[in-house]
Motif scaffolding. Structure first.
Motif, short mmCIF file in Angstrom:
data_model
loop_
_atom_site.label_atom_id
_atom_site.label_comp_id
_atom_site.label_asym_id
_atom_site.label_seq_id
_atom_site.Cartn_x
_atom_site.Cartn_y
_atom_site.Cartn_z
N LYS A 80 -1.56 10.30 -46.88
CA LYS A 80 -2.82 10.54 -47.61
C LYS A 80 -3.95 9.70 -47.02
CE LYS A 80 -0.87 11.85 -52.05
NZ LYS A 80 0.05 11.17 -53.00
N TRP A 81 -3.75 9.22 -45.84
CA TRP A 81 -4.75 8.39 -45.16
C TRP A 81 -5.01 7.08 -45.91
CZ3 TRP A 81 -4.86 13.65 -44.99
CH2 TRP A 81 -4.97 14.25 -43.73
N ASN A 82 -4.01 6.64 -46.68
CA ASN A 82 -4.15 5.34 -47.35
C ASN A 82 -3.49 4.28 -46.48
OD1 ASN A 82 -5.44 6.30 -49.68
ND2 ASN A 82 -3.48 6.91 -50.56
N VAL A 83 -4.10 3.12 -46.42
CA VAL A 83 -3.56 2.01 -45.62
C VAL A 83 -2.14 1.69 -46.07
CG1 VAL A 83 -3.78 -0.45 -45.16
CG2 VAL A 83 -5.81 0.99 -45.22
N CYS A 84 -1.22 1.59 -45.12
CA CYS A 84 0.15 1.21 -45.50
C CYS A 84 0.71 0.12 -44.59
CB CYS A 84 1.06 2.43 -45.53
SG CYS A 84 1.31 3.18 -43.92
N GLY A 85 -0.10 -0.39 -43.69
CA GLY A 85 0.40 -1.48 -42.84
C GLY A 85 -0.63 -1.85 -41.80
N MET A 86 -0.36 -2.94 -41.13
CA MET A 86 -1.32 -3.39 -40.12
C MET A 86 -0.55 -4.05 -38.98
SD MET A 86 -4.68 -5.72 -40.80
CE MET A 86 -3.89 -7.28 -41.12
N ARG A 87 -0.83 -3.60 -37.78
CA ARG A 87 -0.22 -4.21 -36.60
C ARG A 87 -1.13 -5.34 -36.13
NH1 ARG A 87 4.05 -3.33 -34.08
NH2 ARG A 87 4.43 -3.54 -31.84
N CYS A 88 -0.53 -6.50 -35.91
CA CYS A 88 -1.31 -7.66 -35.49
C CYS A 88 -0.73 -8.22 -34.20
CB CYS A 88 -1.25 -8.76 -36.55
SG CYS A 88 -2.07 -8.31 -38.08
N ILE A 89 -1.50 -9.07 -33.58
CA ILE A 89 -1.03 -9.75 -32.37
C ILE A 89 -1.31 -11.24 -32.54
CG2 ILE A 89 -3.18 -9.45 -31.03
CD1 ILE A 89 -1.26 -8.82 -28.61
N ARG A 90 -0.41 -12.06 -32.02
CA ARG A 90 -0.62 -13.51 -32.09
C ARG A 90 -1.63 -13.91 -31.01
NH1 ARG A 90 1.59 -14.73 -36.87
NH2 ARG A 90 3.78 -14.15 -37.00
N MET A 91 -2.39 -14.94 -31.33
CA MET A 91 -3.43 -15.39 -30.41
C MET A 91 -3.16 -16.83 -29.99
SD MET A 91 -5.38 -12.66 -30.64
CE MET A 91 -7.09 -12.96 -30.17
N GLU A 92 -3.72 -17.21 -28.86
CA GLU A 92 -3.71 -18.63 -28.49
C GLU A 92 -5.14 -19.01 -28.10
OE1 GLU A 92 -1.02 -19.13 -25.26
OE2 GLU A 92 -1.95 -17.56 -24.04
N LEU A 93 -5.43 -20.30 -28.14
CA LEU A 93 -6.78 -20.74 -27.86
C LEU A 93 -6.91 -21.17 -26.40
CD1 LEU A 93 -7.64 -22.73 -31.09
CD2 LEU A 93 -8.26 -20.39 -30.50
N GLY A 94 -7.96 -20.67 -25.75
CA GLY A 94 -8.21 -21.02 -24.36
C GLY A 94 -9.40 -21.96 -24.25
N GLU A 95 -10.20 -21.75 -23.22
CA GLU A 95 -11.37 -22.59 -22.97
C GLU A 95 -12.47 -22.29 -24.01
OE1 GLU A 95 -11.67 -25.01 -20.51
OE2 GLU A 95 -9.52 -24.60 -20.55
N PRO A 96 -13.38 -23.23 -24.24
CA PRO A 96 -14.48 -22.97 -25.18
C PRO A 96 -15.35 -21.79 -24.72
CG PRO A 96 -14.33 -25.30 -24.68
CD PRO A 96 -13.41 -24.60 -23.73
N ASP A 97 -15.81 -21.00 -25.69
CA ASP A 97 -16.70 -19.88 -25.38
C ASP A 97 -18.16 -20.27 -25.66
OD1 ASP A 97 -16.99 -19.85 -28.11
OD2 ASP A 97 -15.84 -18.01 -28.42
N ASP A 98 -19.04 -19.28 -25.68
CA ASP A 98 -20.47 -19.53 -25.88
C ASP A 98 -20.75 -20.31 -27.17
OD1 ASP A 98 -20.75 -18.07 -23.65
OD2 ASP A 98 -21.48 -16.24 -24.63
N SER A 99 -19.92 -20.06 -28.18
CA SER A 99 -20.17 -20.72 -29.47
C SER A 99 -19.65 -22.16 -29.44
CB SER A 99 -19.48 -19.94 -30.59
OG SER A 99 -18.08 -20.06 -30.49
N GLY A 100 -19.03 -22.55 -28.33
CA GLY A 100 -18.50 -23.91 -28.24
C GLY A 100 -17.09 -24.02 -28.82
N ARG A 101 -16.65 -22.92 -29.43
CA ARG A 101 -15.30 -22.94 -30.00
C ARG A 101 -14.32 -22.39 -28.97
NH1 ARG A 101 -16.22 -19.67 -35.46
NH2 ARG A 101 -17.07 -18.20 -33.94
N ARG A 102 -13.07 -22.84 -29.03
CA ARG A 102 -12.09 -22.36 -28.05
C ARG A 102 -11.84 -20.87 -28.24
NH1 ARG A 102 -7.00 -26.10 -28.23
NH2 ARG A 102 -6.48 -24.90 -26.37
N ARG A 103 -11.88 -20.17 -27.13
CA ARG A 103 -11.80 -18.71 -27.17
C ARG A 103 -10.36 -18.25 -27.44
NH1 ARG A 103 -14.99 -14.95 -24.52
NH2 ARG A 103 -15.88 -16.55 -23.20
N PRO A 104 -10.19 -17.41 -28.48
CA PRO A 104 -8.84 -16.92 -28.74
C PRO A 104 -8.47 -15.76 -27.81
CG PRO A 104 -10.37 -16.15 -30.43
CD PRO A 104 -11.19 -16.88 -29.42
#
Lengths: 490, 282
Positions: free
Chosen positions: A374-398
């Motif tokens: 019925k086009w209702n949400v029933c799940g979500m596929r996710c991926i794990r992230m890791e932090l790399g070098e800082p990006d433009d915002s100064g935060r480490r880029r995931p």
């Protein structure tokens, strides 16, 4: 009262904010933080070292004389404390509640180097609440100048600008697209963090100052900016239209039923009062496995609202449809692609969310949303992230970790990924320069004057989504410049 | 408050309302809509503007009593008012002299189709109108539509009036007979009707425009509840529409999204009917 030595002041511990217990507040929309008692406030005020060169003031976007208002409170002169506060901040009850003090004034507090800073925000709220409780007096209004100003948007920037201009004797009309004033304070921030009565009380004296409020007015459609300046006869226009446009991820399944923008979810709950459905007509779905994407204040507000709706339904206060009546335990997740260090929400909000039982999934990013037949949400596929070098915002880029995909069981996904200015107001206003992010380019940040003559702008529509206090500050600054223009004609 | 100046049941369940909203009327163009809220506890619902009179400062809305909000509108009397009328919203219909055009309307969508048909006629088009309804008692405004059409076809599902057919049947015949002569088709009505009109015109390659009535809260681009999936990405019906190229719309997803709050709507209707019964007894 005997004066305390600096050493004695330093020994007073920071007073915790009295709050509703987590187990209790999960089932209601009443305010979580209850406010200091007078005794607590005065003791907390005693902690302030009254620095000669106070660094906290530098941290405040509107440069409130913080030691001044705290000193007056400490001396028992609340009236003077309020006067100092209000000379820079027209909305102290609101800012005392929602300002990120821990990254603005309090982080600069000298005490913060060795111990905890003075609770500046809580003291601000104490004074402001004391003022509201006694019934704020009608501010004095200058002689009419005969000048007319249109303020577009009744959020913190617009309201502040309108109030200041009205006080100076100008005739002000506020045009608001929704049916109620307040902007994000009313449609976005939930009752449990900022009671709407407090918002309206603090706005209260606008009408008695002669400000006209026009709801249902979508500028860009009903009137263009040129029409306001032309046939409608306004001498100047202030745009405080905020950043109201939601962002959605570009992933498969994003348009399934049950994927909502935080704006939609919060507007239903706050502005339309869906938490009181069916007494109020607007419904909101109450789901059992909710994922909120993002970790800003809006994400925390969404997650904590979803949690409350779930508990209200379990308690039988909110009606349950057949699909929602299951006895499955309620789970509300914050799904964030970076780590706890980068969380943009206020520490206090994260702390409250944790206490209430919100689950945090860090370094996790959705890649696909699954729907049922019925086009209702029933799940979500996710991926794990890791932090790399800082990006433009100064935060480490995931960055995604290859092959780390996994599935989450969810039946509702709320996107809290930030917002940008709504372009509707700019229809037929090509001479108003905007950045590629859709924000208004101002010629001078100190005044908010835009590239279009007689048009000023301030708040999120200029900066992108930011804070209530900076929007208020921009509204104030623009009011000053508009006044100067109206009186000098240049 | 926006005063209700005139109210008329044009069928047993269809209400025509003339509302005082001078600023809105001044700017309204065919195809645009308003968001209406009846009272302080009411929902914000989008309604396509069925007519407007700039001199009188009024807009006309036509609703079918199918949900709590529209049933409540049925109880309003002349002189009562709406808490809020916001608009005009959305983009106006693209009206120019295309040549021959077909305007297909189903059910109470005759109302929003009227100003579009009139606009197309005034622009010089040869307008063929097809009106459809389940049965005769659900038809209204045939005369108004006919007065701005060059050709006029009425059909009912049950044959109680006009031709016994679905609107797609005459539509297909016209396209078969006139071929490339038909430059553009408008189809406004229930989603299922618009979907099948889109399927009917697609093989002929005739650009077909539909007006979507999705769930909205603010109507200004703020909530995104109205989003619709087109072939090249999602759009917001409120600010990008309400009219779209019918051949691009993901109809099944759109219809699923339209019915997301069905259980809650049902509950609201039951509660409203119960209240009305109690009031009738009192």
């Amino acid at each position: 009262m005997a004066e305390l030595t600096i050493k004695q002041r330093r020994q007073i511990p920071r007073h915790a904010m009295p709050a509703q217990e987590a187990a209790e507040r999960r089932s209601n929309f009443s305010e979580v933080a209850l406010g200091y008692t007078e005794e607590q406030a005065i003791e907390e005020a005693n902690r302030c070292l009254q620095c000669k060169k106070p660094p906290c003031v530098d941290g405040c976007p509107v440069e409130i004389d913080i030691p001044g208002f705290i000193g007056a409170l400490h001396d028992g002169d609340k009236e003077e404390s309020l006067r100092i506060l209000k000379s820079k901040n027209s909305l102290p009850a609101i800012c005392g509640r929602v300002c990120p003090q821990e990254t603005q004034c309090e982080i600069k507090c000298v005490l913060a180097k060795k111990a905890e800073p003075v609770a500046i925000g809580r003291l601000e709220r104490f004074i402001a609440d004391w003022d509201l409780e006694r019934g704020a007096a009608t501010p004095e209004v200058a002689e009419p100048t005969g000048k007319r100003v249109a303020v577009v948007g009744a959020g913190p920037a617009g309201i502040t600008c309108a109030a200041d201009l009205a006080r100076l004797g100008h005739s002000v009309t506020i045009f608001e697209s929704l049916h109620a004033p307040g902007g994000v304070l009313v449609y976005g921030i939930p009752e449990f963090r900022l009671p709407k009565d407090t918002v309206y009380q603090e706005f209260g004296c606008l009408e008695c100052m002669g400000v006209e409020f026009v709801p249902d007015a979508v500028i860009g459609k009903l009137y263009t900016i040129d029409e306001l300046l032309g046939e409608q006869g306004f001498d100047a226009v202030f745009l405080g239209t905020g950043a109201g446009l939601p962002s959605f991820m570009r992933i498969p399944g994003i348009n399934y039923n049950g994927v909502l923008s935080a704006n939609e979810f919060l507007t239903r709950v706050n502005l339309m009062k869906a938490y009181r459905f069916p007494e109020y007509d607007t419904p909101v779905k109450v789901k059992k496995k909710v994922a909120v994407i993002g970790a800003g204040n809006v994400a925390m507000d969404s997650a904590r609202s979803a949690l409350r709706l779930g508990h209200l339904q379990a308690a039988g206060v909110l009606p349950a449809g057949p699909e929602e009546a299951s006895t499955e335990p309620l789970e509300v997740h914050i799904v964030y692609r970076r780590s706890p260090v980068e969380v943009p929400a206020r520490a206090e909000e994260v702390h409250h969310a944790e206490e209430e039982g919100i689950i945090f999934d860090f370094l996790t990013n959705p890649v696909e949303i699954y729907g049922d037949d019925k086009w209702n949400v029933c799940g979500m596929r996710c991926i794990r992230m890791e932090l790399g070098e800082p990006d433009d915002s100064g935060r480490r880029r995931p960055t995604p970790i290859e092959g780390s995909e996994f599935d989450m069981e969810v039946d509702m996904v709320i996107m809290a990924l930030g917002t940008s200015p709504n372009p509707l107001v700019f229809r037929n206003a090509d001479d108003l320069e905007r950045s590629r992010w859709g924000t208004v380019e101002v010629k001078d940040e100190k005044t908010g004057l835009t590239t279009k003559p007689r048009v000023w702008a301030g708040g999120d529509v200029v900066t992108g989504a930011a804070t209530v206090i900076s929007a208020m500050g921009a509204g104030k600054a623009a009011a000053g410049d508009i006044h100067r223009y109206l009186m000098n004609g240049s | 408050m926006y005063e209700l100046l005139e109210k008329e049941y044009v069928t047993d369940i269809t209400i025509m309302m003339v509302i005082k909203a001078p600023a809105v009327a001044r700017k309204t163009q065919p195809g645009e809509f308003v968001i209406v809220r009846t009272d302080e506890t009411g929902e914000r619902i989008p309604l396509t503007i069925a007519d407007f009179d700039r001199d009188a400062g009024t807009i006309t809305l036509v609703v079918q009593e199918v949900g709590k909000s529209t049933m409540q509108m049925g109880k309003l009397g002349v002189g009562d008012g709406f808490a809020n009328v916001v608009g005009p919203l959305g983009h106006a219909t693209e009206i120019e002299d295309f040549g021959t055009v077909v305007c297909v309307s189903g059910g109470f969508a005759v109302a929003p189709m009227y100003p579009i048909t009139r606009g197309l006629k005034e622009a010089g088009n040869h307008v063929i109108s097809i009106l459809g309804a389940r049965s005769k008692d659900l038809l209204f405004w045939e005369d108004k539509i006919e007065s701005v059409s060059d050709e006029f076809i009425v059909c009912t599902d049950d044959g109680s009036y006009g031709r016994k057919a679905l609107v797609t049947e005459p539509l297909k015949e016209i396209l078969e007979e006139r071929g490339k002569e038909v430059k553009r088709v408008w189809a406004i009505g229930p989603a299922i009707m618009m979907k099948f009109c889109a399927l009917t015109t697609k093989p002929f390659g005739v650009k077909t425009i539909v007006s979507l009535n999705t769930i909205m809260v603010d109507g200004t681009g703020m909530c995104g509840g109205c989003r619709v999936q087109l072939e090249d990405g999602a759009r917001f019906v409120c600010v990008d529409g309400p009219e779209f190229d019918a051949h691009q719309v993901d109809w099944d997803l759109m219809m699923a999204r339209q019915s997301y709050y069905k259980p809650e709507e049902q509950l609201a209707v039951e509660r409203w009917e119960h209240r009305c019964q109690l009031e009738a007894l009192a």
